[in-house]
Scaffold this active site. Structure first.
Site, PDB file in Angstrom:
ATOM      1  CG  ASN A 110      -2.508  -0.385   0.902  1.00 16.68           C
ATOM      2  OD1 ASN A 110      -2.860   0.273   0.034  1.00 16.68           O
ATOM      3  ND2 ASN A 110      -3.136  -1.045   1.828  1.00 16.68           N
ATOM      4  CE1 TYR A 138       9.175  36.647 -30.529  1.00 16.52           C
ATOM      5  CE2 TYR A 138       7.394  35.175 -29.998  1.00 16.52           C
ATOM      6  CZ  TYR A 138       7.913  36.449 -30.435  1.00 16.52           C
ATOM      7  OH  TYR A 138       6.891  37.575 -30.372  1.00 16.52           O
ATOM      8  CG  PHE A 148      -4.077   4.315  -0.195  1.00 17.19           C
ATOM      9  CD1 PHE A 148      -4.993   4.484  -1.356  1.00 17.19           C
ATOM     10  CD2 PHE A 148      -4.467   3.999   0.877  1.00 17.19           C
ATOM     11  CE1 PHE A 148      -6.297   4.614  -1.113  1.00 17.19           C
ATOM     12  CE2 PHE A 148      -5.809   3.622   1.131  1.00 17.19           C
ATOM     13  CZ  PHE A 148      -6.915   4.166   0.033  1.00 17.19           C
TER      14      PHE A 148
END
Length: 532
Positions: free
Chosen positions: A195, A281, A329
């Site tokens: 978990n 640019y 979790f």
């Protein structure tokens, strides 16, 4: 020196050292005491007549099913066997080691109820180099990285397939060769081992280590392109950055300006004879785009640091002895920044490809031959290298589509919203690889453009060109271009370009060998300064 687990949260640097460079680990005495104390709580609840989730009940949608004491070991084993359900190609060894390490750190918090022997086995597996085989697919990022972590737990039980010293074998064989005994799981241990967000967090830590280098490399590539395309360094002045004080932007601008300092090429076209008002640019705005990626990485690093200081399990053992279900979790915090990084990576790579393309177009390269070819028409030069960049950039744009906005319910609608964080992490790894390749092609292209100019490069960019030429020949008749590209990738992504440019500042993401090379480069630079 071993990385000690349990006295303080692991750092990103320590995660990388254990996962990528096989640093040994050790559980601290304090961690073992915490583990023992939490286990006493679990043992007490296991003897209680009342049902307790994960201890004397089933899991997920079966949480209301009571399990008799005689069946609880089988319950834990069944949980791991059924959840070890990944599929596809095996994920990288460093990812597996990272998720093992991070699960061990949570076990060391004393919030999971694991037994001491189980935690010690995980540490021993890491130190012995036992790496369970984990398939790429199977985790939804909630409840954590269940399937990947289950493959690790399965190996600790002596089942499944692992890699040991480059050889695939049964887990039982690998444990025997390492002198380790498989664990027989007790109450709560199955849940404690699976978990967590450990897989996605491990991949985030590894990606941030890689981006520490790649974003500096992007600044280097941009500086070389500005130089080779006869751009100006004026837009990178600190006073201009102060007008929009994003920290990443300022850092990238300072890098580019420093790399261009003392360049005869840049000096050659300063003055009234240069009629250009502004650069394109992709040259002028490099600090703004690169800086955005830096600031994104800084935010992701803060999220990683919080996760590294967390104890993620369900249920958890609280300091007062209560065992409480929770939702920590869920991978949402990690999943979001994994996606965010992929977006910035695509942007940085896209700008890099545009700079490379300018070198190849005689209408925009200010006097360079078409495609930087030796004999244009007969030779194609670097024409198709830009195609390779474009193909990668196109994929990076697809990979920038967020995974974390998706959710497919699972576990009979008990888990009705999931993070897809594992998927976000997997595509980020591919994005990081693609960015490195795009930047390597720009460095290769810019180096050739610089060499075709009448004036020499600056001292730092010139050192990069010189270093690259030891791996990739300069202009000449067409040759096998893929080989040149791969050599440039090895030089650029491997750190050679940063070392040559004097930009190595994130040593924690490097192997000891790379650190030694950087030290040697610094010593050589100091010697040169002394002689001067």
């Amino acid at each position: 020196m071993a990385v000690v687990i349990g006295d303080a949260p692991l750092t990103r640097h320590q995660v990388v050292q254990v996962a990528r460079f096989d640093a040994p680990v050790a559980l601290s005495p304090v961690a073992l005491e915490r583990i023992d104390a939490a286990r006493e709580v679990i043992d007490g609840l296991a003897a209680d007549a009342s049902p307790h989730y994960g201890i004397s009940t089933g899991f997920g949608a079966l949480a209301n099913t009571s399990i008799a004491p005689a069946d609880r070991t089988r319950l834990q084993q069944s949980l791991i066997r059924s959840h070890a359900a990944s599929s596809g190609e095996a994920v990288e060894r460093e990812v597996v080691r990272g998720l093992m390490l991070l699960r061990l750190q949570t076990l060391a918090t004393g919030r999971t109820g694991i037994r001491r022997a189980t935690a010690e086995l995980y540490a021993a597996m890491l130190n012995a180099g036992v790496a369970p085989v984990v398939g790429e697919y199977g985790s939804l990022g909630c409840s954590g990285d269940l399937a990947p972590l289950s493959h690790v737990a399965l190996a600790a039980m002596g089942e499944g397939v692992v890699e040991l010293r480059g050889e695939l074998m049964d887990a039982s064989t690998a444990l025997e060769r390492a002198g380790l005994t498989p664990v027989v799981l007790a109450e709560k241990e199955g849940l404690a081992l699976v978990n967590g967000t450990d897989g996605m967090l491990a991949m985030l830590c590894l990606a941030l280590a890689d981006l520490d280098k790649l974003l500096d490399t992007a600044d280097l590539a941009a500086a070389m392109s500005v130089e080779g395309l006869l751009g100006t360094d004026a837009p990178f002045a600190a006073e201009l950055m102060a007008l929009r004080p994003h920290p990443g932007q300022a850092e990238s601008a300072a890098n580019i300006a420093a790399l261009l300092a003392g360049s005869p090429i840049v000096a050659s076209h300063k003055g009234p004879e240069d009629t250009r008002v502004q650069d394109a640019y992709s040259l002028r705005c490099a600090p703004q785009v690169h800086g955005t990626a830096r600031d994104t990485a800084a935010h992701a690093a803060r999220v990683a640091e919080i996760e590294l200081a967390s104890a993620i399990d369900n249920p958890v053992v609280l300091p007062d002895g209560r065992v409480v279900s929770n939702g920590n979790f869920h991978g949402a915090p990690v999943a979001a920044v994994l996606d965010f990084l992929a977006i910035s990576i695509a942007d940085v790579a896209s700008m890099s490809e545009r700079r490379s393309d300018r070198f190849l177009d005689p209408a925009r390269s200010y006097g360079l031959p078409p495609f930087l070819a030796h004999d244009p028409g007969v030779d194609s030069g670097l024409m198709i290298a830009q195609y390779t960049q474009a193909g990668i950039v196109s994929e990076l744009k697809r990979l920038a589509t967020p995974a974390s906005v998706d959710s497919i319910p699972s576990s009979a609608m008990q888990e009705d919203h999931v993070s897809m964080g594992w998927g976000a992490a997997r595509k980020l790894r591919r994005a990081v690889d693609g960015l490195g390749r795009v930047l390597a092609i720009e460095v290769m292209t810019a180096a050739r453009g610089i060499e075709l100019r009448d004036d020499p490069a600056g001292p730092r960019t010139g050192a990069v060109v010189e270093g690259l030429r030891r791996e990739v020949p300069g202009i000449g008749p067409d040759r096998f271009l893929a080989r040149d590209i791969e050599a440039s990738v090895a030089f650029t992504v491997g750190g050679g370009a940063l070392i040559a440019a004097g930009l190595l500042r994130h040593a924690e993401s490097w192997s000891p060998a790379a650190d030694a090379a950087a030290d040697a480069a610094d010593t050589a630079a100091d010697d040169t300064d002394t002689r001067t």
